[in-house]
Design a protein around this motif. Structure first.
Motif, PDB file in Angstrom:
ATOM      1  N   ASP A  51       0.815  -1.224   0.000  1.00 40.14           N
ATOM      2  CA  ASP A  51       0.000   0.000   0.000  1.00 40.14           C
ATOM      3  C   ASP A  51       0.849   1.276   0.000  1.00 40.14           C
ATOM      4  N   GLN A  52       2.050   1.191   0.582  1.00 40.11           N
ATOM      5  CA  GLN A  52       2.897   2.385   0.594  1.00 40.11           C
ATOM      6  C   GLN A  52       3.765   2.495  -0.653  1.00 40.11           C
ATOM      7  N   LEU A  53       3.833   1.397  -1.368  1.00 40.97           N
ATOM      8  CA  LEU A  53       4.805   1.305  -2.453  1.00 40.97           C
ATOM      9  C   LEU A  53       4.431   2.139  -3.677  1.00 40.97           C
ATOM     10  N   GLY A  54       3.115   2.327  -3.900  1.00 41.52           N
ATOM     11  CA  GLY A  54       2.688   3.032  -5.103  1.00 41.52           C
ATOM     12  C   GLY A  54       2.636   2.067  -6.269  1.00 41.52           C
ATOM     13  N   ALA A 113      16.407   1.171  -7.463  1.00 40.79           N
ATOM     14  CA  ALA A 113      15.184   0.372  -7.343  1.00 40.79           C
ATOM     15  C   ALA A 113      14.485   0.680  -6.027  1.00 40.79           C
ATOM     16  N   ALA A 114      13.147   0.449  -6.020  1.00 40.84           N
ATOM     17  CA  ALA A 114      12.389   0.681  -4.793  1.00 40.84           C
ATOM     18  C   ALA A 114      12.572  -0.489  -3.832  1.00 40.84           C
ATOM     19  N   ILE A 146      12.346  -4.017  -8.296  1.00 40.78           N
ATOM     20  CA  ILE A 146      11.054  -3.384  -8.560  1.00 40.78           C
ATOM     21  C   ILE A 146      11.214  -1.873  -8.533  1.00 40.78           C
ATOM     22  N   TYR A 147      10.703  -1.231  -9.555  1.00 42.27           N
ATOM     23  CA  TYR A 147      10.786   0.225  -9.633  1.00 42.27           C
ATOM     24  C   TYR A 147       9.381   0.793  -9.496  1.00 42.27           C
TER      25      TYR A 147
ATOM     26  N   ALA B  10       4.678  -7.825 -10.871  1.00 42.20           N
ATOM     27  CA  ALA B  10       3.887  -6.904 -10.064  1.00 42.20           C
ATOM     28  C   ALA B  10       3.256  -5.840 -10.951  1.00 42.20           C
ATOM     29  N   GLY B  11       1.958  -5.639 -10.795  1.00 47.60           N
ATOM     30  CA  GLY B  11       1.265  -4.606 -11.549  1.00 47.60           C
ATOM     31  C   GLY B  11       0.853  -5.011 -12.951  1.00 47.60           C
TER      32      GLY B  11
END
Lengths: 149, 104
Positions: A51-54, A113-114, A146-147, B10-11
């Motif tokens: 949820d915080q990741l965007g 990267a995130a 993951i970006y 993801a996504g």
């Protein structure tokens, strides 16, 4: 006599250079580990804190690998130790160094990267010709970076 | 081409699964480099020549896997796994495999 001399030279060269380069390597590993600590890396399949990741914009495969060899001194010590059994401390530091270095290289390849998820580490021994002993280890670390926006 | 080692991206949503794709390379370094590595084996430390060799061959294996996936009409590869084995002294095989999928 000559053989003994060669052996002694090899073992002392191995001892001095090996210890020095290992100490140096461990210092650099610790410094870089501190530097990259902010980059979240884990071996779960899903990103943490979704949820915080965007929104995820990109995810790609990243990897880092390293081949590290034992020095002559360590090889001899391990050989002696194998007679009585127990912990082979000289090899333990070797694989420890290699693993941490591989993970660091992986992180360095994607510092923006995130999150780094699904980290896998694989170790294999590279055979070194006629002697059938562990001369060097190869460690490969791979993960998905993951970006986000 | 999206390549990840997770089961999903993801996504994104996986719409078609094309099956397993793989790529492999077997490589050896020339003798000069091998001798240098032999010397390095006395002093210990990183064998840069071998690190480079394995990185090059891994890139090539990934490239071959990507080509195969492209032929199948996939636009992503998920659940990628690596494996390394030494075939003979001085040569190593890099094998990489994954599942080719189409994502939206």
């Amino acid at each position: 006599m000559v053989e003994l001399l060669i052996f002694l030279v090899l073992i002392s060269v191995g001892y001095f250079f090996g210890q020095r380069s290992e100490a140096k390597h461990f210092r650099s590993i610790r410094a870089r580990e501190l530097e990259l600590m902010g980059l979240i890396t884990h071996n779960g399949k899903h990103p943490l804190g979704v949820d915080q990741l965007g929104t995820v914009t990109e995810s790609r495969l990243v990897y880092g690998s390293v081949v590290i060899s034992v020095d002559y001194f360590k090889g001899v010590v391990a050989g002696l130790r194998m007679l009585v059994g127990g912990n082979l401390g000289t090899y333990e530091t070797l694989v420890d160094r290699a693993r941490r270095e591989a993970v660091l290289r992986l992180k360095e390849s994607c510092t923006d990267a995130a999150q780094i998820i699904n980290l896998r580490i694989e170790t294999s021994a590279i055979s070194k010709g006629n002697q059938n002993q562990v001369g060097s280890v190869e460690v490969l670390a791979y993960a998905t970076a993951i970006y986000t926006q | 081409m999206f390549i990840t080692n997770t089961e999903e991206i993801a996504g994104k949503k996986i719409s078609v699964c094309h099956g397993v794709v793989s790529g492999s390379t077997v490589r050896a370094k020339h003798a000069g480099r091998d001798i240098m590595a032999g010397l390095k084996n006395i002093m210990g430390g990183e064998l840069t020549a071998y690190t480079e060799l394995l990185t090059e061959s891994r890139d090539q294996a990934i490239q071959r896997m990507e080509d195969q996936a492209q032929q199948m009409g996939a636009n992503a590869i998920v659940n990628v796994r690596f494996s390394t084995s030494s075939v003979t002294a001085g040569a190593s095989e890099i094998y990489v495999y994954g599942t080719a999928v189409t994502v939206e």
